[in-house]
Design an enzyme around this catalytic site. Structure first.
Site, short mmCIF file in Angstrom:
data_model
loop_
_atom_site.label_atom_id
_atom_site.label_comp_id
_atom_site.label_asym_id
_atom_site.label_seq_id
_atom_site.Cartn_x
_atom_site.Cartn_y
_atom_site.Cartn_z
N ARG A 63 0.83 -1.21 0.00
CA ARG A 63 0.00 0.00 0.00
C ARG A 63 0.87 1.25 0.00
O ARG A 63 0.56 2.23 -0.69
CB ARG A 63 -0.92 0.00 1.22
CG ARG A 63 -1.87 1.20 1.28
CD ARG A 63 -2.88 1.01 2.41
NE ARG A 63 -3.87 2.07 2.43
CZ ARG A 63 -3.84 3.11 3.26
NH1 ARG A 63 -2.86 3.24 4.14
NH2 ARG A 63 -4.79 4.03 3.21
N HIS A 67 0.63 4.18 -2.81
CA HIS A 67 0.36 5.57 -2.46
C HIS A 67 1.52 6.49 -2.81
O HIS A 67 1.31 7.69 -2.99
CB HIS A 67 0.02 5.66 -0.96
CG HIS A 67 -1.39 5.23 -0.66
ND1 HIS A 67 -2.18 5.87 0.28
CD2 HIS A 67 -2.16 4.26 -1.18
CE1 HIS A 67 -3.37 5.29 0.32
NE2 HIS A 67 -3.37 4.29 -0.56
N ASN A 95 -4.01 8.92 3.91
CA ASN A 95 -2.84 8.33 4.57
C ASN A 95 -2.83 8.48 6.09
O ASN A 95 -2.25 7.63 6.78
CB ASN A 95 -1.55 8.96 4.03
CG ASN A 95 -1.30 8.65 2.57
OD1 ASN A 95 -1.68 7.59 2.08
ND2 ASN A 95 -0.68 9.59 1.87
N HIS A 194 -5.71 -5.90 -2.46
CA HIS A 194 -6.48 -5.98 -1.23
C HIS A 194 -6.68 -7.43 -0.78
O HIS A 194 -7.31 -7.67 0.25
CB HIS A 194 -7.84 -5.30 -1.39
CG HIS A 194 -7.78 -3.82 -1.29
ND1 HIS A 194 -8.88 -3.00 -1.46
CD2 HIS A 194 -6.74 -2.98 -1.02
CE1 HIS A 194 -8.51 -1.74 -1.32
NE2 HIS A 194 -7.22 -1.70 -1.05
#
Length: 319
Positions: A63, A67, A95, A194
């Protein structure tokens, strides 16, 4: 089909992608072959220890990489702490109180510095750590080019603008990924990340109490740990096998058990339904498409050549 066969097919697919014009020509799989030959083994061992200590860390690093790349490219900007001259990305809405793993990247950077000082960027370490975390969790590998350099600034406003929200609908998701040069197929495959990890109650509360395209038993189960009020940071897994990289995430979507609104949007009578069904039936297809999309995402607007710098510490710009 065994994981070894899946691994082989994924490597072939990713190798073909490397020859396409979409890959930044200044990145190279052999970039550190002479200057830091122990890079991959050093990061792999560091990630093995990090995951052994906390199995959730593979998801957190994946992740973190996503990001990073989605905000001004894969430049390590998400690793930068706030300073008096800029407000960084770590406290942007997508975040704050959720992005994690910066300490692991710091540890990996320290280990890499021992074998090749002032050579490997934090951006490249993050990209490599994300791949190794997936592999160590039972997922595929992919050909990873190197040569990214680290940014000297970060932008909270850009992070707030560019990162997808858990409340996004399908059209918004497709549009946000398209702006990064990623297709709807890339978006759906990358969402399969995910399959690892968990999410906070605050991100899925509205879905489990208000939405109708959800399995009732699943909603009841999630409500037990996510009350209508309070418990915002309580955690729930995306697919029930949160420490294993597999295609169970897509099986959950087909059964209306997507945790986030943005997850279930991938299978809600829209354009991605057939692809989700395909992934739910074939881990090979998912692994191949995920690997291809990771190669493309990892090459979003990298700083190369003399642009940026090789940070000595991932959280601060060199003085």
């Amino acid at each position: 089909m065994s994981y070894s066969n899946i691994y082989f097919v994924v490597i072939i697919t990713a190798s073909l992608l490397m020859s396409s014009s979409t890959i930044n020509a200044q990145l190279s799989q052999t970039f550190y072959s002479s200057s830091c030959p122990l890079l991959v083994t050093t990061v792999r061992e560091g990630m093995r220890k990090a995951i052994q200590k906390e199995t959730r860390m593979a998801a957190s690093i994946l992740r973190l990489f996503f990001h990073d790349c989605f905000v001004n490219g894969c430049d390590g900007s998400i690793l930068l702490d706030d300073t008096s001259s800029f407000t960084g990305e770590q406290n942007a809405f997508p975040n704050v109180n959720s992005v994690r793993g910066m300490d692991v990247i710091d540890d990996l950077k320290a280990q890499v510095e021992k074998v090749c000082s002032n050579t490997v960027s934090c951006a490249d370490i993050l990209a490599l750590a994300a791949r190794e975390g997936v592999v160590l969790s039972g997922g595929p590998s992919w050909v990873l080019p190197f040569g990214r350099r680290d940014s000297t600034t970060a932008s909270q406003s850009d992070a707030n603008r560019d990162l997808p929200a858990p409340t996004s609908d399908l059209a918004t998701l497709i549009s946000q990924f398209a702006k990064k040069g990623l297709s709807a197929t890339d978006m759906t495959a990358l969402s399969g990340g995910h399959t690892l990890g968990v999410s906070q109650c605050v991100n899925f509360r509205t879905r489990i109490y208000n939405e109708t395209n959800i399995d009732s038993a699943f909603a009841t189960t999630r409500q037990a740990n996510c009350p209508f009020s309070g418990g915002d940071t309580n955690l729930a897994p995306f697919d029930g096998s949160q420490n294993r990289f597999d295609n169970n995430y897509f099986r959950q979507l087909v059964n209306k058990r997507g945790l986030l609104h943005s997850d279930q949007e991938l299978f809600n009578g829209g354009s991605q339904d057939s692809l989700v069904t395909s992934y739910s039936q074939s881990s090979l297809k998912f692994f191949n498409d995920f690997s291809s999309a990771m190669v493309k995402m990892g090459n979003l607007s990298p700083l190369t050549g003399t642009n940026g710098q090789i940070r000595k510490s991932c959280g601060v710009v060199n003085s």
